[in-house]
Enzyme design. Structure first.
Site: not given
Ligand code: SDX
Length: 434
Positions: A311, A369
């Site tokens: 998140h 989720d």
């Molecule tokens: C919702 O914003 C909100 O409030 C949203 C929400 C709401 O109520 O409105 O809470 C609802 O959208 C919840 C999130 C649902 N999405 C997912 O579950 C999809 C999986 N999660 C990711 O795609 C990600 O965690 C996000 C999109 C939720 C957040 O993305 P960020 O903040 O841009 O973080 P990032 O992509 O920069 O990740 C940081 C690091 C990365 O690694 P590095 O590049 O630093 O090496 O963490 C890793 C990412 O690769 N990472 C993950 C991961 N999520 C982040 N690695 C593996 N699996 C994951 N799920």
């Protein structure tokens, strides 16, 4: 900055031989902000923050998240207390009006909502234009936008009465739209609202009752559905809420702005994650395949992500995920169904991930989720309906945030700038010379 912030010092910026002062403001809780409104005028430079990791877009009094401590407040009330003690319609009143209602206020609000649950009968023909196998979110995006074609008397954002009517209509009609989308996708006749029922019960009946059988509500499912809606109601300036605010900032009418929010929610990184998460759990298929998927999630060369994990704000456990998990356990025990293999995989996946140094180091916890899909699956919805149910809960948050923006005296049309790195000015070359 206006309204409820208070001045809390000054940031000094030295840039291009110039020193400027930027005011710092504090809110009720959370990080202070530097007001950079005057930056461009004073220095000729922009800030740049793709994804808005360090940028606030507005002042708001609706929801507060402390991502480090896993706290979520709606108008100051903790989400776990609301989920335990309140109901979705009461939480909707709180989000829209700022205070919990007394009995008279709640009765009047509930009555207003029930007076608007039916759809204009012409809208039913609108569905016939969709293929039966259309994704439910495609139908929701289309039908919410189409509401502007049926309710032209509540479209003027500058008229508080029209805006109030549009807010009530959106909150009241979303369950009817969502239920019709489900019925259309399964080839069953539409079921109209029955206003003697509560919000969640009315919705479940519109989804699951069929003409050939007497429909009996299951209070366990009703309570779980109501709680699911509470858990998804609002969440600060997430992608879809920011979309609603930006769309509304141009003066676009409420139905257009909310339709924009629906479209944004559909993405698998946002509201589409509940559907993607359940599909992932089914793809994992068994507990012994979990390490393979954990490895893929950690592999930089593999675009696979663990859906339902991570998140932007929560760097601790999403408090909604906790309540959602409890709801699934209640459903399983009270419905006397055995824990589904998918739930077993989910719980083992969570256990392993929370012990894995990659997830610990990157503070990746289950989000709203992760368990919501299992809860919706247990209630009886197909996977492709999950994001529609998320939108059903989030509509009141979108509407509350849209109204707050419109009523904010500092509100202007949202128009971000950029840093340009394309070609420098050059002259046109006729095709004969290329
Ligand atoms: C919702 O914003 C909100 O409030 C949203 C929400 C709401 O109520 O409105 O809470 C609802 O959208 C919840 C999130 C649902 N999405 C997912 O579950 C999809 C999986 N999660 C990711 O795609 C990600 O965690 C996000 C999109 C939720 C957040 O993305 P960020 O903040 O841009 O973080 P990032 O992509 O920069 O990740 C940081 C690091 C990365 O690694 P590095 O590049 O630093 O090496 O963490 C890793 C990412 O690769 N990472 C993950 C991961 N999520 C982040 N690695 C593996 N699996 C994951 N799920």
């Amino acid at each position: 900055m206006i309204n409820k912030t208070k001045r809390n010092g000054t940031a000094i910026l030295k840039i291009k031989g110039k020193t400027i002062e930027l005011p710092i403001y504090s809110g009720t809780d959370g990080p202070d902000v530097i007001d950079v409104k005057s930056l461009y005028a004073e220095t000729g430079v922009f800030t740049l923050d793709p994804g808005f990791t360090s940028t606030g877009s507005c002042e708001s009094q609706i929801t507060f998240i402390n991502g480090e401590e896993g706290i979520l407040l709606h108008r100051g009330y903790p989400i776990d207390q609301l989920a335990e003690n309140s109901g979705f319609l009461e939480v909707s009143y709180l989000l829209l009006n700022g205070e919990l209602p007394n009995q008279a206020q709640f009765s009047e609000f509930s009555h207003r909502i029930t007076q608007h649950t039916m759809l204009h009968t012409q809208m039913d023909r609108f569905f016939l234009g969709f293929r039966r196998d259309s994704h439910p979110m495609a139908m929701l995006t289309g039908t919410v936008g189409a509401m502007s074609a049926f309710y032209p008397d509540s479209m003027d954002n500058t008229d508080p009465d029209e805006r109030r009517l549009a807010s009530i209509r959106l909150l009241a009609k979303m369950p009817t739209l969502a239920a019709r989308i489900y019925k259309y996708s399964v080839g069953q006749p539409f079921v109209d609202p029955l206003n003697e029922l509560g919000y969640a019960e009315n919705f479940l009946r519109m989804c699951f009752s069929i003409p050939a059988e007497k429909y009996v509500s299951n209070p366990v499912l009703v309570r779980a559905m109501d709680r699911l809606l509470i858990l998804q109601a609002d969440h600060e300036q997430n992608a879809s809420t920011s979309t609603v605010r930006l769309a509304g900032s141009s003066g676009a009418h409420p139905y257009a702005s909310i339709a924009a929010g629906v479209a944004s929610l559909w993405g698998p990184s946002h509201g589409g994650a509940n559907e993607a998460c359940l599909r992932m759990l089914h793809e994992i298929g068994s507990v012994d395949r979990i390490p393979e998927f954990i490895a893929r999630a950690k592999d930089k060369d593999d675009p696979f992500r663990l859906m339902g994990f991570g998140h932007r704000v929560y760097k601790n456990y999403d408090p909604r995920a906790k309540v959602m998990q409890q709801t699934v356990h209640e459903l399983v025990s009270e419905l006397d169904v055995k824990t589904s293999p998918v739930m077993q995989i989910a719980m083992e996946l969570e256990r392993i991930a929370l012990e894995d140094e990659y997830f610990v180091e990157k503070k990746l916890y289950p989000n709203v989720d992760f368990y919501s899909g299992i809860a919706m699956d247990t209630i009886g919805f197909p996977t492709d309906m999950f994001t529609v149910l998320f939108a059903l809960g989030r509509t009141v948050g979108w509407v509350s945030q849209l109204n707050e923006m419109i009523e904010d005296p500092a509100q202007r049309i949202g128009r971000p700038r950029q840093i340009y790195t394309g070609p420098a000015k050059r002259d046109y070359v006729p095709i004969s010379k290329r």
